[in-house]
Design a protein around this motif. Structure first.
Motif, PDB file in Angstrom:
ATOM      1  N   ARG A   1       0.837  -1.208   0.000  1.00  0.00           N
ATOM      2  CA  ARG A   1       0.000   0.000   0.000  1.00  0.00           C
ATOM      3  C   ARG A   1       0.869   1.253   0.000  1.00  0.00           C
ATOM      4  N   ARG A   2       1.966   1.225   0.789  1.00  0.00           N
ATOM      5  CA  ARG A   2       2.873   2.380   0.825  1.00  0.00           C
ATOM      6  C   ARG A   2       3.461   2.655  -0.552  1.00  0.00           C
ATOM      7  N   ARG A   3       3.854   1.600  -1.234  1.00  0.00           N
ATOM      8  CA  ARG A   3       4.448   1.786  -2.555  1.00  0.00           C
ATOM      9  C   ARG A   3       3.428   2.310  -3.566  1.00  0.00           C
ATOM     10  N   ARG A   4       2.181   1.846  -3.455  1.00  0.00           N
ATOM     11  CA  ARG A   4       1.142   2.367  -4.351  1.00  0.00           C
ATOM     12  C   ARG A   4       0.880   3.845  -4.080  1.00  0.00           C
ATOM     13  N   VAL A   5       0.822   4.212  -2.808  1.00  0.00           N
ATOM     14  CA  VAL A   5       0.609   5.625  -2.458  1.00  0.00           C
ATOM     15  C   VAL A   5       1.779   6.467  -2.953  1.00  0.00           C
ATOM     16  N   GLN A   6       3.002   5.942  -2.780  1.00  0.00           N
ATOM     17  CA  GLN A   6       4.187   6.646  -3.250  1.00  0.00           C
ATOM     18  C   GLN A   6       4.123   6.910  -4.745  1.00  0.00           C
ATOM     19  N   ALA A   7       3.763   5.868  -5.493  1.00  0.00           N
ATOM     20  CA  ALA A   7       3.681   6.015  -6.949  1.00  0.00           C
ATOM     21  C   ALA A   7       2.617   7.042  -7.320  1.00  0.00           C
ATOM     22  N   GLY A   8       1.474   7.007  -6.619  1.00  0.00           N
ATOM     23  CA  GLY A   8       0.420   7.982  -6.901  1.00  0.00           C
ATOM     24  C   GLY A   8       0.852   9.406  -6.598  1.00  0.00           C
ATOM     25  N   LEU A   9       1.557   9.586  -5.479  1.00  0.00           N
ATOM     26  CA  LEU A   9       2.034  10.927  -5.118  1.00  0.00           C
ATOM     27  C   LEU A   9       3.090  11.425  -6.104  1.00  0.00           C
ATOM     28  N   THR A  10       3.913  10.522  -6.595  1.00  0.00           N
ATOM     29  CA  THR A  10       4.923  10.912  -7.585  1.00  0.00           C
ATOM     30  C   THR A  10       4.258  11.412  -8.868  1.00  0.00           C
ATOM     31  N   ILE A  11       3.245  10.678  -9.329  1.00  0.00           N
ATOM     32  CA  ILE A  11       2.514  11.096 -10.532  1.00  0.00           C
ATOM     33  C   ILE A  11       1.820  12.434 -10.285  1.00  0.00           C
ATOM     34  N   ALA A  12       1.198  12.573  -9.107  1.00  0.00           N
ATOM     35  CA  ALA A  12       0.507  13.822  -8.782  1.00  0.00           C
ATOM     36  C   ALA A  12       1.473  14.994  -8.728  1.00  0.00           C
ATOM     37  N   SER A  13       2.655  14.769  -8.163  1.00  0.00           N
ATOM     38  CA  SER A  13       3.650  15.845  -8.078  1.00  0.00           C
ATOM     39  C   SER A  13       4.050  16.337  -9.462  1.00  0.00           C
ATOM     40  N   GLY A  14       4.325  15.399 -10.378  1.00  0.00           N
ATOM     41  CA  GLY A  14       4.699  15.803 -11.732  1.00  0.00           C
ATOM     42  C   GLY A  14       3.574  16.520 -12.447  1.00  0.00           C
ATOM     43  N   ALA A  15       2.338  16.042 -12.283  1.00  0.00           N
ATOM     44  CA  ALA A  15       1.195  16.688 -12.938  1.00  0.00           C
ATOM     45  C   ALA A  15       0.983  18.098 -12.405  1.00  0.00           C
ATOM     46  N   LEU A  16       1.151  18.285 -11.099  1.00  0.00           N
ATOM     47  CA  LEU A  16       0.946  19.610 -10.498  1.00  0.00           C
ATOM     48  C   LEU A  16       2.038  20.588 -10.909  1.00  0.00           C
ATOM     49  N   VAL A  17       3.251  20.092 -11.123  1.00  0.00           N
ATOM     50  CA  VAL A  17       4.308  20.970 -11.655  1.00  0.00           C
ATOM     51  C   VAL A  17       3.891  21.514 -13.017  1.00  0.00           C
ATOM     52  N   LEU A  18       3.365  20.635 -13.869  1.00  0.00           N
ATOM     53  CA  LEU A  18       2.948  21.062 -15.206  1.00  0.00           C
ATOM     54  C   LEU A  18       1.781  22.040 -15.142  1.00  0.00           C
ATOM     55  N   VAL A  19       0.819  21.776 -14.235  1.00  0.00           N
ATOM     56  CA  VAL A  19      -0.321  22.692 -14.089  1.00  0.00           C
ATOM     57  C   VAL A  19       0.154  24.057 -13.615  1.00  0.00           C
ATOM     58  N   GLY A  20       1.010  24.056 -12.591  1.00  0.00           N
ATOM     59  CA  GLY A  20       1.535  25.325 -12.091  1.00  0.00           C
ATOM     60  C   GLY A  20       2.311  26.085 -13.143  1.00  0.00           C
ATOM     61  N   PHE A  21       3.130  25.342 -13.917  1.00  0.00           N
ATOM     62  CA  PHE A  21       3.910  25.977 -14.977  1.00  0.00           C
ATOM     63  C   PHE A  21       2.999  26.605 -16.033  1.00  0.00           C
TER      64      PHE A  21
END
Length: 308
Positions: A198-218
């Protein structure tokens, strides 16, 4: 090469011969030399046949079979005593040097078998930095020569030469690093395995979210102030990003540091900075001078262990 007497192998010609899974070119030979020469003291005690995947260790080196297997495991390869090798030179040569040609070598991921040793599953061990931390904490307890790690499967092996009566001390030492250990047995599912998945799945989801939010902010930032204001430092200081862009950047940073921050805090408490702490300092510094885009990109790209 060997004769068997009971369960103890006898070296013939004063050499132990090992079959090394993953040894098929000079890159692996170099790694094995780096791992073994500090133990044997002289390169003359070692010889390699990479096309056949064989390693010979002179008995005069004083190394035990278990010590060789443990040292080989630190390179990501695995070794076992080889009696009668059924691989012909022609067959080995036809296979070629796969890892040198860019194709991954088939490396078995199992830890070496220590008959009287013990294997722990380490929850939270994601990268080489954490292996170094575990060695630093556990080395004084069991001896660094008795430790080996399987980073891909998240396991730590303690050889039979260690004092295994210090079980509680070992568990406490692992906990001090922010990770958690439990005994591992082949064929049994550990109690913490579902939580780790579960931790690894959450980690992967947060990583994807972080990259997507960088693009949105940019995108919001560039639309409001122009690309030059986002990418050029002096212009970025004069034109602050819109609130929505700062919100996206902030959420991106929080997503990226969710699993990094606890490890960074532990490193600071131990007064032993690691990549987690350095990344957190870099992100805080960028935010402090108003470089929101830089802070978010640093947090996303430099997740030392969280996204490993």
């Amino acid at each position: 090469m060997f004769e068997q007497t009971g369960t103890s192998p006898i070296a013939i010609g004063r050499r132990w011969r090992f079959k090394v899974q993953g040894l098929d070119c000079q890159n692996e030979v170099r790694l094995l030399r780096e791992a073994l020469i500090p133990l044997v003291g002289d390169e003359r005690f070692l010889s390699f046949q990479p096309k056949l995947g064989l390693l010979d260790v002179d008995v005069a080196s004083g190394l035990t079979v278990e010590a060789v297997i443990a040292a080989v495991s630190t390179t990501g390869m695995t070794a076992e005593l080889d009696g009668q090798s059924g691989i012909s030179k022609d067959a080995a040569g036809a296979d070629g040097c796969r890892s040198c040609s860019g194709e991954p070598a088939p490396v078995a991921q199992a830890l070496p078998d220590h008959p009287d040793g013990v294997i722990f599953e380490i929850h939270g061990m994601d990268c080489g930095d954490e292996v170094a931390v575990l060695k630093r904490e556990l080395g004084p307890i069991v001896g660094p020569e008795n430790l080996s790690f399987d980073l891909i499967n998240g396991r730590m092996s303690i050889a039979s030469g260690a004092d295994l009566s210090l079980h509680a001390d070992i568990l406490r030492a692992v906990e001090r690093t922010g990770m958690r250990a439990e005994l591992w047995k082949e064929g049994e599912r550990s109690a913490g395995a579902p939580e780790e998945q579960r931790r690894r799945r959450v980690q992967a989801g947060l990583t994807i979210a972080s990259g997507a939010l960088v693009l949105v902010g940019f995108a919001i930032h560039a639309r409001a102030n122009g690309f030059a204001a986002v990418l050029h430092e002096s212009l970025a200081r004069e034109a602050h990003p819109p609130v929505l862009a700062m919100l996206a950047y902030s959420l991106s940073v929080l997503s990226a540091v969710r699993y990094v921050a606890p490890k960074a805090i532990l490193a600071a408490r131990r007064l032993r900075p690691d990549m987690n702490l350095l990344m957190l300092v870099a992100v805080a510094g960028a935010l402090g001078i108003g470089q929101w885009f830089e802070a978010a990109t640093v947090a996303f790209f430099l997740r030392p262990c969280a996204g490993a």
